[in-house]
Design an enzyme around this catalytic site. Sequence first.
Site, PDB file in Angstrom:
ATOM      1  N   GLY A 193       0.801  -1.218   0.000  1.00 16.82           N
ATOM      2  CA  GLY A 193       0.000   0.000   0.000  1.00 16.82           C
ATOM      3  C   GLY A 193       0.834   1.269   0.000  1.00 16.82           C
TER       4      GLY A 193
ATOM      5  N   THR B 208      -0.366   4.021  -2.555  1.00 20.70           N
ATOM      6  CA  THR B 208      -1.329   5.017  -3.050  1.00 20.70           C
ATOM      7  C   THR B 208      -2.380   5.386  -1.996  1.00 20.70           C
ATOM      8  OG1 THR B 208      -1.036   4.066  -5.241  1.00 20.70           O
ATOM      9  CG2 THR B 208      -2.953   5.485  -4.941  1.00 20.70           C
ATOM     10  N   GLU B 209      -2.728   6.671  -1.977  1.00 19.73           N
ATOM     11  CA  GLU B 209      -3.801   7.176  -1.099  1.00 19.73           C
ATOM     12  C   GLU B 209      -4.782   7.980  -1.951  1.00 19.73           C
ATOM     13  OE1 GLU B 209      -2.192   9.294   2.247  1.00 19.73           O
ATOM     14  OE2 GLU B 209      -0.872   7.628   2.772  1.00 19.73           O
TER      15      GLU B 209
ATOM     16  N   ASN C 163      -5.516  10.995  -1.978  1.00 23.20           N
ATOM     17  CA  ASN C 163      -4.979  12.274  -2.456  1.00 23.20           C
ATOM     18  C   ASN C 163      -3.525  12.220  -2.886  1.00 23.20           C
ATOM     19  OD1 ASN C 163      -7.311  13.971  -2.168  1.00 23.20           O
ATOM     20  ND2 ASN C 163      -7.089  13.611   0.025  1.00 23.20           N
TER      21      ASN C 163
ATOM     22  N   SER D 165       0.182   9.683  -8.237  1.00 23.97           N
ATOM     23  CA  SER D 165       1.468   9.950  -8.906  1.00 23.97           C
ATOM     24  C   SER D 165       2.441  10.619  -7.939  1.00 23.97           C
ATOM     25  CB  SER D 165       1.243  10.871 -10.108  1.00 23.97           C
ATOM     26  OG  SER D 165       0.369  10.254 -11.024  1.00 23.97           O
TER      27      SER D 165
ATOM     28  N   ARG E  18     -12.121 -16.074 -40.297  1.00 27.08           N
ATOM     29  CA  ARG E  18     -13.230 -15.208 -40.716  1.00 27.08           C
ATOM     30  C   ARG E  18     -13.160 -14.918 -42.221  1.00 27.08           C
ATOM     31  NH1 ARG E  18     -18.332 -13.630 -39.802  1.00 27.08           N
ATOM     32  NH2 ARG E  18     -18.704 -11.444 -40.381  1.00 27.08           N
TER      33      ARG E  18
ATOM     34  N   GLY F 153     -13.785  -7.171 -35.686  1.00 27.61           N
ATOM     35  CA  GLY F 153     -14.985  -6.459 -36.153  1.00 27.61           C
ATOM     36  C   GLY F 153     -16.046  -6.425 -35.061  1.00 27.61           C
TER      37      GLY F 153
ATOM     38  N   GLU G 103       1.372   1.462 -11.026  1.00 28.71           N
ATOM     39  CA  GLU G 103       2.817   1.572 -10.738  1.00 28.71           C
ATOM     40  C   GLU G 103       3.467   2.718 -11.517  1.00 28.71           C
ATOM     41  OE1 GLU G 103       5.115  -1.902 -10.010  1.00 28.71           O
ATOM     42  OE2 GLU G 103       3.343  -3.103  -9.622  1.00 28.71           O
TER      43      GLU G 103
ATOM     44  N   SER H 283       1.849   6.460 -17.632  1.00 30.38           N
ATOM     45  CA  SER H 283       2.790   6.677 -18.746  1.00 30.38           C
ATOM     46  C   SER H 283       3.466   8.047 -18.613  1.00 30.38           C
ATOM     47  CB  SER H 283       2.045   6.607 -20.086  1.00 30.38           C
ATOM     48  OG  SER H 283       1.713   5.271 -20.367  1.00 30.38           O
TER      49      SER H 283
HETATM   50  C1  FAD Z   1      -6.309  -1.797 -10.703  1.00 31.94           C
HETATM   51  C2  FAD Z   1      -5.330  -0.970  -9.919  1.00 31.94           C
HETATM   52  C3  FAD Z   1      -4.435  -1.601  -9.074  1.00 31.94           C
HETATM   53  C4  FAD Z   1      -3.539  -0.846  -8.297  1.00 31.94           C
HETATM   54  N1  FAD Z   1      -2.731  -1.488  -7.390  1.00 31.94           N
HETATM   55  C5  FAD Z   1      -1.997  -0.733  -6.513  1.00 31.94           C
HETATM   56  C6  FAD Z   1      -1.283  -1.357  -5.434  1.00 31.94           C
HETATM   57  O1  FAD Z   1      -1.278  -2.599  -5.291  1.00 31.94           O
HETATM   58  N2  FAD Z   1      -0.614  -0.561  -4.556  1.00 31.94           N
HETATM   59  C7  FAD Z   1      -0.579   0.803  -4.669  1.00 31.94           C
HETATM   60  O2  FAD Z   1       0.042   1.456  -3.839  1.00 31.94           O
HETATM   61  N3  FAD Z   1      -1.246   1.418  -5.698  1.00 31.94           N
HETATM   62  C8  FAD Z   1      -1.958   0.696  -6.596  1.00 31.94           C
HETATM   63  N4  FAD Z   1      -2.658   1.321  -7.613  1.00 31.94           N
HETATM   64  C9  FAD Z   1      -2.615   2.771  -7.725  1.00 31.94           C
HETATM   65  C10 FAD Z   1      -1.874   3.279  -8.953  1.00 31.94           C
HETATM   66  O3  FAD Z   1      -0.493   3.069  -8.802  1.00 31.94           O
HETATM   67  C11 FAD Z   1      -2.266   4.757  -9.140  1.00 31.94           C
HETATM   68  O4  FAD Z   1      -3.614   4.757  -9.583  1.00 31.94           O
HETATM   69  C12 FAD Z   1      -1.374   5.467 -10.127  1.00 31.94           C
HETATM   70  O5  FAD Z   1      -0.094   5.633  -9.597  1.00 31.94           O
HETATM   71  C13 FAD Z   1      -1.930   6.850 -10.519  1.00 31.94           C
HETATM   72  O6  FAD Z   1      -2.312   7.586  -9.414  1.00 31.94           O
HETATM   73  P1  FAD Z   1      -3.770   8.293  -9.400  1.00 31.94           P
HETATM   74  O7  FAD Z   1      -4.754   7.236  -9.731  1.00 31.94           O
HETATM   75  O8  FAD Z   1      -3.930   9.004  -8.100  1.00 31.94           O
HETATM   76  O9  FAD Z   1      -3.744   9.319 -10.591  1.00 31.94           O
HETATM   77  P2  FAD Z   1      -3.187  10.877 -10.521  1.00 31.94           P
HETATM   78  O10 FAD Z   1      -1.847  10.909  -9.887  1.00 31.94           O
HETATM   79  O11 FAD Z   1      -4.262  11.723  -9.935  1.00 31.94           O
HETATM   80  O12 FAD Z   1      -3.057  11.182 -12.060  1.00 31.94           O
HETATM   81  C14 FAD Z   1      -4.120  11.648 -12.880  1.00 31.94           C
HETATM   82  C15 FAD Z   1      -3.538  12.052 -14.243  1.00 31.94           C
HETATM   83  O13 FAD Z   1      -2.602  13.147 -14.061  1.00 31.94           O
HETATM   84  C16 FAD Z   1      -1.350  12.793 -14.614  1.00 31.94           C
HETATM   85  N5  FAD Z   1      -0.263  13.403 -13.819  1.00 31.94           N
HETATM   86  C17 FAD Z   1      -0.111  13.402 -12.466  1.00 31.94           C
HETATM   87  N6  FAD Z   1       1.027  14.016 -12.114  1.00 31.94           N
HETATM   88  C18 FAD Z   1       1.630  14.400 -13.269  1.00 31.94           C
HETATM   89  C19 FAD Z   1       2.863  15.065 -13.587  1.00 31.94           C
HETATM   90  N7  FAD Z   1       3.730  15.445 -12.630  1.00 31.94           N
HETATM   91  N8  FAD Z   1       3.147  15.283 -14.882  1.00 31.94           N
HETATM   92  C20 FAD Z   1       2.291  14.889 -15.862  1.00 31.94           C
HETATM   93  N9  FAD Z   1       1.122  14.247 -15.628  1.00 31.94           N
HETATM   94  C21 FAD Z   1       0.809  13.998 -14.352  1.00 31.94           C
HETATM   95  C22 FAD Z   1      -1.301  11.283 -14.549  1.00 31.94           C
HETATM   96  O14 FAD Z   1      -0.353  10.747 -15.459  1.00 31.94           O
HETATM   97  C23 FAD Z   1      -2.728  10.928 -14.904  1.00 31.94           C
HETATM   98  O15 FAD Z   1      -2.897  10.979 -16.297  1.00 31.94           O
HETATM   99  C24 FAD Z   1      -3.532   0.571  -8.426  1.00 31.94           C
HETATM  100  C25 FAD Z   1      -4.405   1.201  -9.319  1.00 31.94           C
HETATM  101  C26 FAD Z   1      -5.319   0.453 -10.042  1.00 31.94           C
HETATM  102  C27 FAD Z   1      -6.281   1.169 -10.943  1.00 31.94           C
END
Ligand code: FAD
Length: 367
Positions: free
Chosen positions: A110, A112-113, A115, A118, A254, A325, A349, A352
């Site tokens: 864990g 990610t939170e 808020n 990224s 097909r 298709g 993780e 892109s």
């Molecule tokens: C199915 C699934 C499984 C997951 N499993 C885990 C897990 O096991 N453990 C864990 O800790 N997390 C996990 N995650 C979380 C995942 O790593 C995050 O969703 C991911 O890192 C993106 O964070 P966010 O969703 O808060 O998006 P945000 O950070 O809010 O990003 C939103 C958009 O803004 C862009 N953005 C943000 N900052 C920048 C920047 N500086 N420059 C340019 N663009 C930017 C992003 O690229 C994205 O397009 C999981 C997520 C999913 C959907």
Amino acid sequence: MVRDFAEREIAPHVMEWDEASRFPMEIVKELGRLGLLGIIFPVEYGGAGMGYIEYATAIEELSRVDGSVGIIVAAHTSLCSNHIFVAGSETQKKKYIPKLATGEFLGAWGLTEPNSGSDAGGARCSAVRKGDRWVLNGTKTFITNGTYADVYVVVAVTDKTSGTHGLSAFIVDKGTKGFRPGKKENKLGLRASDTAELIFEDCEIPLTNLCGKEGDGFIDAMRILDGGRISIASLGLGMAQGAFEAALKYSQQRKQFGKAISEFQAIQWKLADMATEIDAARLLTHRAAWLKDNHMKTTLESSMAKLYTSEVAVRTANEAVQIFGGYGFIKDYPAEKFYRDVKLCTIGEGTSEIQRLVISRQLLKNS
Ligand SMILES: Cc1cc2nc3c(=O)[nH]c(=O)nc-3n(C[C@H](O)[C@H](O)[C@H](O)COP(=O)(O)OP(=O)(O)OC[C@H]3O[C@@H](n4cnc5c(N)ncnc54)[C@H](O)[C@@H]3O)c2cc1C
């Protein structure tokens, strides 16, 4: 062996699990018995004593049949177990790795939170020292295996004034008072995998559950992600390969305008591009895995592999639907599931955009 297992034991159930969002616990246990939950750990810790090349190959083969199983194994192995293996004390390694490697325990990680995604360094979940305990408060979100894990590695703030050097990692056991898994997410894809909240309310854990040094949680997490990104690259690679094989076969069956659609140049070019990109993605992924196996830093190469492979997977699955298709839009055929599942690879993780940030930082740092 992994391919045979996936085709025999996983393939027949893929759509049923997907539709019901059913976590395949029996498959997880079987993977443990086969030694596939601890591929990268030494034999003395109950692992298979192999490396990232073998691990990447196993994740690819599982994901070729079902990405949900691929991500379950990836989060368990290269995030949770590997964090304990890389940063944990000898006592922690002996206590947890053999059980994780054999599937007795399932792991989750864990970071990610709600808020901080990224911007993982902006975590708010806190850990405060109180006598001989750490007290955790806060919420983690989107945690793979969150509902079903036995062991969790969680990153929390131990010093608000030190930025990313104020984060530390902790091991939390299932059933610890004050900790519970929260909302289980209803997802677009990878629906048989579990993605859930983790909720900590005055959750007390022993001081000895600190994993790594106090203040090193973020730095260790970034090191762990260097390996984790090889997993996500392999996950994308497997799904791209599965989508490609399905499209190739369908294009030969097909018939339109009196011939197989594979005889049309437009379809042939799609197949050629898909196969070429998948091959390039595999080479990038295996390069990163090889470097890791040879104890070299892979931050740049892991991010390149993860970025390229996940984008190839999205393009390949998109073209697979196109080749099918109308049938590509229908759940009786495999293309639509790959199309939904692959999208996670450009997000989990590190998105892109974040991979491009990591890559460019490495390039500028090294120039
Ligand atoms: C199915 C699934 C499984 C997951 N499993 C885990 C897990 O096991 N453990 C864990 O800790 N997390 C996990 N995650 C979380 C995942 O790593 C995050 O969703 C991911 O890192 C993106 O964070 P966010 O969703 O808060 O998006 P945000 O950070 O809010 O990003 C939103 C958009 O803004 C862009 N953005 C943000 N900052 C920048 C920047 N500086 N420059 C340019 N663009 C930017 C992003 O690229 C994205 O397009 C999981 C997520 C999913 C959907």
